[in-house]
Design an enzyme around this catalytic site. Sequence first.
Site, PDB file in Angstrom:
ATOM      1  N   VAL A   1       0.857  -1.177   0.000  1.00  0.00           N
ATOM      2  CA  VAL A   1       0.000   0.000   0.000  1.00  0.00           C
ATOM      3  C   VAL A   1       0.897   1.232   0.000  1.00  0.00           C
ATOM      4  CG1 VAL A   1      -1.869   1.228   1.171  1.00  0.00           C
ATOM      5  CG2 VAL A   1      -1.711  -1.269   1.344  1.00  0.00           C
ATOM      6  N   CYS A   2       0.542   2.213  -0.825  1.00  0.00           N
ATOM      7  CA  CYS A   2       1.211   3.509  -0.782  1.00  0.00           C
ATOM      8  C   CYS A   2       2.726   3.339  -1.027  1.00  0.00           C
ATOM      9  CB  CYS A   2       0.892   4.161   0.564  1.00  0.00           C
ATOM     10  SG  CYS A   2       1.308   5.892   0.739  1.00  0.00           S
ATOM     11  N   THR A   3       3.562   3.962  -0.227  1.00  0.00           N
ATOM     12  CA  THR A   3       5.009   3.891  -0.445  1.00  0.00           C
ATOM     13  C   THR A   3       5.617   2.572   0.021  1.00  0.00           C
ATOM     14  OG1 THR A   3       5.391   5.049   1.653  1.00  0.00           O
ATOM     15  CG2 THR A   3       5.315   6.396  -0.356  1.00  0.00           C
TER      16      THR A   3
ATOM     17  N   THR B   1       2.015   3.324  -6.999  1.00  0.00           N
ATOM     18  CA  THR B   1       2.278   3.794  -5.632  1.00  0.00           C
ATOM     19  C   THR B   1       1.552   5.107  -5.402  1.00  0.00           C
ATOM     20  OG1 THR B   1       4.039   4.157  -4.002  1.00  0.00           O
ATOM     21  CG2 THR B   1       4.381   5.096  -6.211  1.00  0.00           C
TER      22      THR B   1
ATOM     23  N   SER C   1      -2.126   2.456  -4.804  1.00  0.00           N
ATOM     24  CA  SER C   1      -1.795   3.870  -4.740  1.00  0.00           C
ATOM     25  C   SER C   1      -1.833   4.350  -3.287  1.00  0.00           C
ATOM     26  CB  SER C   1      -2.768   4.625  -5.641  1.00  0.00           C
ATOM     27  OG  SER C   1      -2.422   5.981  -5.746  1.00  0.00           O
TER      28      SER C   1
END
Length: 200
Positions: free
Chosen positions: A98-100, A118, A151
């Site tokens: 998830v995310c970074t 991302t 993202s």
Amino acid sequence: MKVGVLLFDQFELLDVFGPLEMLGHVEDISIELVAQSIGPIASAQGPCAYAQAQLDSGTQYDTLLIPGGMGTRQLVDDQRTLNWITQQADKARYITSVCTGSALLAKSGVLDNKRATTNKMAFHWVMSQGPNTHWVTKARWVKDSNVYTSSGVSAGTDMALAFISDIWGEHKAREIADLAEYEWNSDATQDRFAQKYGLA
């Protein structure tokens, strides 16, 4: 299915607990929070989560969940964590971020020659961690083989439901979303943040 969730200082709360809210409703799943040491780990928002296991416990997880958060900026240089990710990913059935969190997967080589996405605000920094990754600028989440990357922050919950849909069926995913009164964005290409941050 045993799910291992990486925790680290300054992890993003929703990156972890959004997906776990959805995955926790699947009867066949058990979840374990993992960190460098057992005990409380502070999130970027302040509250701590309790790591139940440590990286060197020897447990092999069927599925990995790697969250993001400000702590990833330091963790991309932590070889112990990167080695753990590489070793786990080599035998795991599924790998998710998830995310970074995708920066950690990329830096450990897991995303080499794979499509991934991302957080759009941090996109260029994350890209720099994985020059051999095929980064997708406009995507709520991306699936490439057994690897799911999402993202920013809330996108992880959508990805988790897509993951559930792929394995246990769309009916199960929608049933869980309804239980949570969550409006599932089930279209992975629907990503208005790519344009907002000049990526599309």
